[in-house]
Enzyme design. Sequence first.
Site, PDB file in Angstrom:
ATOM      1  CD  GLU A  40     -13.339  46.134  55.576  1.00 59.78           C
ATOM      2  OE1 GLU A  40     -12.349  46.090  54.818  1.00 59.78           O
ATOM      3  OE2 GLU A  40     -13.366  46.847  56.588  1.00 59.78           O
ATOM      4  CE1 TYR A 121      -8.251  44.202  55.961  1.00 57.52           C
ATOM      5  CE2 TYR A 121      -9.741  44.131  54.091  1.00 57.52           C
ATOM      6  CZ  TYR A 121      -9.303  44.739  55.245  1.00 57.52           C
ATOM      7  OH  TYR A 121      -9.917  45.863  55.693  1.00 57.52           O
ATOM      8  CG  ASP A 139      -4.879  46.796  55.694  1.00 53.65           C
ATOM      9  OD1 ASP A 139      -4.225  46.716  56.749  1.00 53.65           O
ATOM     10  OD2 ASP A 139      -5.348  47.861  55.285  1.00 53.65           O
TER      11      ASP A 139
END
Length: 339
Positions: A40, A121, A139
């Site tokens: 991520e 996020y 996102d």
Amino acid sequence: MAAIVSEHLLEWYDAHARNLPWRARPGEPAPDPYRVWLSEVMLQQTTVAAVKPYFEAFTTRWPTVEDLAASPEEDVMAAWAGLGYYSRARNLVKAARAVAGQGGFPDTEEALRELPGLGAYTAAAVAAIAFGRRAVVVDANVERVVSRLFAIREPLPGSRKAIRACAEEITPDSRAGDFAQAMMDLGATICTSRDPKCLLCPLQAACRGRAEGDPAQLPVKAPKKAKPLRQGKAWWIERDEAVWLVRREGKGMLGGMRALPDDGWSAGGDGSGEPPLDGEWQGAGVVRHTFTHFALEMSVECQSTREEPQGQGEWWPVDQLDEAGLPTLFAKAARLVLA
DNA sequence: GAGCCGTGGTC
DNA sequence: TGACCAAGGCT
């Protein structure tokens, strides 16, 4: 409407999920939180294609968060070279050390949010994907899909609040991680920025943007500012088959990365042109490089010397320059000199 | 909120 | 070819 959307999307995801190295297949147990977190962070503002080789290299070299935490920061910075946004690498080390010190990853969105480099996020994504928590993951993909699905016409970034409210509405209580990844897959493959493939979309029947005839026009975005063009110089100083490298300071542009010495160019202005050594310089050419908020024309000048340049630095063997971890701008400069 | 922070691919 | 874009965070 909310239940219909999440059901159709999850059904589509079960059949069409992308097979990615950091991802469990639908129905499999959640993947290692370390791999979810690492992927991520790497994927922040970065394409899947660019991330794949870095993810492979990092997980091979540092299989666990404890391995990463034990690594010198400069090794991690060098391994990150070329991926961009180097504050991510600095924060990666800090977060890894915090996690290792705590005996493992926190498993709530709120606690994850406290780790450096995890914003709204990423904390939501890790909580949902690695720990199965219901979290609203927003996102750029979700912003685009939701803007179209609900025909939100207010321009970004002003529309963020409305987008989040709509995302909250359609996020299911179970399988929130799959739902988040499904939204991202949909945004990456069907509900694309240009030329959305509405005929293939599992949400086409519910989509207000499609009903109103102009889904490709959404989301509306505020116009971007023009990028200034800056001029600068970098210096290639060579002695005994080695080149003089410095480490850039702090948190600024390319902060913490190895680099050629330069004349102080920045987003705010041109460089001074002042060389770090007396003597004759030979021009090697110009590197053109565009950053997020300015463009740079950096001329590269060379000198062979017997002297030691001023200040901190190290002589780096030219034939091992690949391992120095130079960011792309300076890798281009090196290529120019060595061509 | 808006500016700062990389890079490579796409059209 | 230049402008836009991609799983954002920090200040």
